[in-house]
Scaffold this active site. Structure first.
Site, PDB file in Angstrom:
ATOM      1  N   ASN A 101      41.074  40.238  41.252  1.00 43.32           N
ATOM      2  CA  ASN A 101      40.674  39.379  42.056  1.00 43.32           C
ATOM      3  C   ASN A 101      41.625  39.020  43.300  1.00 43.32           C
ATOM      4  O   ASN A 101      41.041  39.126  44.380  1.00 43.32           O
ATOM      5  CB  ASN A 101      40.103  38.092  41.583  1.00 43.32           C
ATOM      6  CG  ASN A 101      40.142  36.986  42.579  1.00 43.32           C
ATOM      7  OD1 ASN A 101      39.019  37.026  43.283  1.00 43.32           O
ATOM      8  ND2 ASN A 101      41.110  36.048  42.671  1.00 43.32           N
ATOM      9  N   TYR A 166      43.040  45.311  55.669  1.00 42.01           N
ATOM     10  CA  TYR A 166      42.229  44.695  54.556  1.00 42.01           C
ATOM     11  C   TYR A 166      40.878  45.471  54.355  1.00 42.01           C
ATOM     12  O   TYR A 166      40.619  45.889  53.330  1.00 42.01           O
ATOM     13  CB  TYR A 166      41.850  43.133  55.028  1.00 42.01           C
ATOM     14  CG  TYR A 166      41.047  42.463  54.166  1.00 42.01           C
ATOM     15  CD1 TYR A 166      41.639  41.686  52.803  1.00 42.01           C
ATOM     16  CD2 TYR A 166      39.871  42.074  54.392  1.00 42.01           C
ATOM     17  CE1 TYR A 166      41.025  41.027  52.075  1.00 42.01           C
ATOM     18  CE2 TYR A 166      39.017  41.491  53.470  1.00 42.01           C
ATOM     19  CZ  TYR A 166      39.585  40.740  52.280  1.00 42.01           C
ATOM     20  OH  TYR A 166      38.788  40.071  51.700  1.00 42.01           O
ATOM     21  N   VAL A 199      33.007  32.943  51.813  1.00 41.68           N
ATOM     22  CA  VAL A 199      33.107  31.952  50.757  1.00 41.68           C
ATOM     23  C   VAL A 199      33.969  30.628  51.185  1.00 41.68           C
ATOM     24  O   VAL A 199      35.013  30.705  51.695  1.00 41.68           O
ATOM     25  CB  VAL A 199      33.596  32.538  49.433  1.00 41.68           C
ATOM     26  CG1 VAL A 199      33.686  31.541  48.505  1.00 41.68           C
ATOM     27  CG2 VAL A 199      32.673  33.710  49.240  1.00 41.68           C
TER      28      VAL A 199
HETATM   29  N1  NAD Z   1      36.863  33.905  50.465  1.00 38.22           N
HETATM   30  C1  NAD Z   1      36.011  34.724  50.862  1.00 38.22           C
HETATM   31  O1  NAD Z   1      35.312  34.636  51.789  1.00 38.22           O
HETATM   32  C2  NAD Z   1      35.898  36.190  50.528  1.00 38.22           C
HETATM   33  C3  NAD Z   1      35.154  37.205  51.194  1.00 38.22           C
HETATM   34  C4  NAD Z   1      35.151  38.527  50.867  1.00 38.22           C
HETATM   35  C5  NAD Z   1      35.854  38.609  49.793  1.00 38.22           C
HETATM   36  N2  NAD Z   1      36.773  37.936  49.279  1.00 38.22           N
HETATM   37  C6  NAD Z   1      37.758  38.304  48.046  1.00 38.22           C
HETATM   38  O2  NAD Z   1      37.627  37.575  46.786  1.00 38.22           O
HETATM   39  C7  NAD Z   1      38.746  37.447  46.477  1.00 38.22           C
HETATM   40  C8  NAD Z   1      39.194  36.060  46.274  1.00 38.22           C
HETATM   41  O3  NAD Z   1      39.207  35.688  47.267  1.00 38.22           O
HETATM   42  P1  NAD Z   1      40.103  34.218  47.859  1.00 38.22           P
HETATM   43  O4  NAD Z   1      39.159  33.798  49.262  1.00 38.22           O
HETATM   44  O5  NAD Z   1      39.908  33.320  46.661  1.00 38.22           O
HETATM   45  O6  NAD Z   1      41.348  34.480  48.039  1.00 38.22           O
HETATM   46  P2  NAD Z   1      42.682  33.391  48.418  1.00 38.22           P
HETATM   47  O7  NAD Z   1      43.368  34.003  49.181  1.00 38.22           O
HETATM   48  O8  NAD Z   1      42.129  31.966  48.567  1.00 38.22           O
HETATM   49  O9  NAD Z   1      43.324  33.772  46.758  1.00 38.22           O
HETATM   50  C9  NAD Z   1      43.694  34.723  46.353  1.00 38.22           C
HETATM   51  C10 NAD Z   1      44.754  34.593  45.275  1.00 38.22           C
HETATM   52  O10 NAD Z   1      45.633  35.707  45.103  1.00 38.22           O
HETATM   53  C11 NAD Z   1      46.929  35.404  44.913  1.00 38.22           C
HETATM   54  N3  NAD Z   1      47.688  36.329  45.208  1.00 38.22           N
HETATM   55  C12 NAD Z   1      47.906  36.945  46.462  1.00 38.22           C
HETATM   56  N4  NAD Z   1      48.649  37.769  46.342  1.00 38.22           N
HETATM   57  C13 NAD Z   1      49.321  37.772  45.315  1.00 38.22           C
HETATM   58  C14 NAD Z   1      50.305  38.681  44.600  1.00 38.22           C
HETATM   59  N5  NAD Z   1      50.998  39.635  45.428  1.00 38.22           N
HETATM   60  N6  NAD Z   1      50.437  38.582  43.155  1.00 38.22           N
HETATM   61  C15 NAD Z   1      49.713  37.657  42.545  1.00 38.22           C
HETATM   62  N7  NAD Z   1      48.617  36.938  43.338  1.00 38.22           N
HETATM   63  C16 NAD Z   1      48.605  37.064  44.207  1.00 38.22           C
HETATM   64  C17 NAD Z   1      46.947  34.121  45.689  1.00 38.22           C
HETATM   65  O11 NAD Z   1      48.154  33.349  45.349  1.00 38.22           O
HETATM   66  C18 NAD Z   1      45.459  33.260  45.437  1.00 38.22           C
HETATM   67  O12 NAD Z   1      45.789  32.389  44.301  1.00 38.22           O
HETATM   68  C19 NAD Z   1      39.545  38.395  47.031  1.00 38.22           C
HETATM   69  O13 NAD Z   1      39.586  39.743  46.448  1.00 38.22           O
HETATM   70  C20 NAD Z   1      38.976  38.480  48.550  1.00 38.22           C
HETATM   71  O14 NAD Z   1      39.515  39.604  49.113  1.00 38.22           O
HETATM   72  C21 NAD Z   1      36.885  36.539  49.508  1.00 38.22           C
END
Ligand code: NAD
Length: 261
Positions: A101, A166, A199
């Site tokens: 994730n 990305y 999201v």
């Molecule tokens: N939020 C959205 O609208 C959305 C949309 C499309 C896809 N996504 C995907 O869903 C997933 C979760 O998204 P989100 O919005 O919750 O992301 P976010 O940025 O809110 O959270 C990501 C988490 O990953 C952790 N992280 C980042 N780099 C890291 C590293 N080097 N080592 C360990 N942990 C690390 C961060 O600390 C954080 O807790 C991601 O893969 C994102 O690409 C999210």
């Protein structure tokens, strides 16, 4: 900030007692998945660099019969990934479910991208998904199967601006999902890709979602309701469960029908 789960999920008896690893499970969508799997009675290990938020989440959930365990792990560092999985295998044996994730969607202008930044973006958004899968595969094989969920993104389907690296990584994740599903299918390891739309996470709300942006997203979606982290967790629970036994190698959107940019 960790938002509490706002929805009661369906129960999946097949998830009780399962050993689940969630990368980036300390905040955002990952935190909702950590909570949702733990509420199913799974033993969750979540790997993150967000120390404070992750410790807070672990404290919030410590009342659960199998409290989720936070492990600090910088997924950019392959040696840290190896060390974390070795510790997990030693503590509880093979992993049943891996949720890849963690990611970072920082914006960038084309002219500012250096070779080092390119490598770093691929490492934070793509590389760890492969190496985490590689780490859990032998144990899953020995166990007779498992489930791997890779988090993709709708962004490249919509061609969003200032996200070329990305989106390159996220497009790669859909290819990776198919490759892993093919290679691991004979071992009954299922690999699927979850594709969230826009999201409403704390980070998205803080950084990008102005009232104008909010209105634009809602207008472009078929449903005029925001997608919440627990909506993504609901799909993850199903895909990880035995009810999804014949689902592999595919992409599943949870985006309220977002077709326009
Ligand atoms: N939020 C959205 O609208 C959305 C949309 C499309 C896809 N996504 C995907 O869903 C997933 C979760 O998204 P989100 O919005 O919750 O992301 P976010 O940025 O809110 O959270 C990501 C988490 O990953 C952790 N992280 C980042 N780099 C890291 C590293 N080097 N080592 C360990 N942990 C690390 C961060 O600390 C954080 O807790 C991601 O893969 C994102 O690409 C999210």
């Amino acid at each position: 900030m960790n938002a509490p789960l706002a929805m009661a999920h369906a129960s999946y008896p097949s998830l009780a007692g399962k050993r689940v690893v969630i990368t980036g499970g300390g905040t955002g969508i990952g935190a909702a998945m950590t909570e949702a799997f733990a509420q199913q009675g799974a033993q969750v290990y979540f790997l993150d660099i967000a120390q404070e938020a992750s410790a807070r989440l672990a404290a919030q959930l410590r009342h659960l019969p199998l409290a989720p365990r936070f492990m600090h792990c910088d997924l950019l560092d392959l040696a840290q990934i190896t060390a974390c999985f070795e510790a997990i295998f030693k503590a509880v044996g093979p992993v049943d479910v891996l949720v890849n994730n963690a990611a970072n969607d920082d914006r960038h202008a084309l002219a500012d991208v250096s070779p080092a930044y390119w490598d770093e973006r691929m490492a934070v958004n793509l590389r760890h998904q492969f190496f985490c899968a590689q780490a859990v595969a032998p144990g899953m094989r020995a166990n007779g199967g498992g489930a791997i969920l890779n988090l993709g993104s709708i962004s490249w389907h919509l061609a969003l601006p200032k996200l070329a690296l990305y989106m390159t990584a996220k497009a790669g994740i859909e290819g990776l999902t198919r490759g892993l599903a093919r290679d691991l299918g004979p071992d009954r390891i299922r690999v699927n890709c979850i594709i969230p739309g826009a999201v409403r996470t704390p980070r998205q709300t803080e950084l990008w979602h102005t009232p104008d942006e909010e209105a634009r997203i809602l207008a472009a979606q078929c449903l005029d309701q925001r997608v919440e982290p627990h909506d993504v967790a609901a799909l993850a629970l199903f895909l990880a469960s035995a009810n999804a036994a014949r689902c592999t190698g595919r992409d599943y959107f949870v985006d309220a029908g977002w077709y326009g940019a």
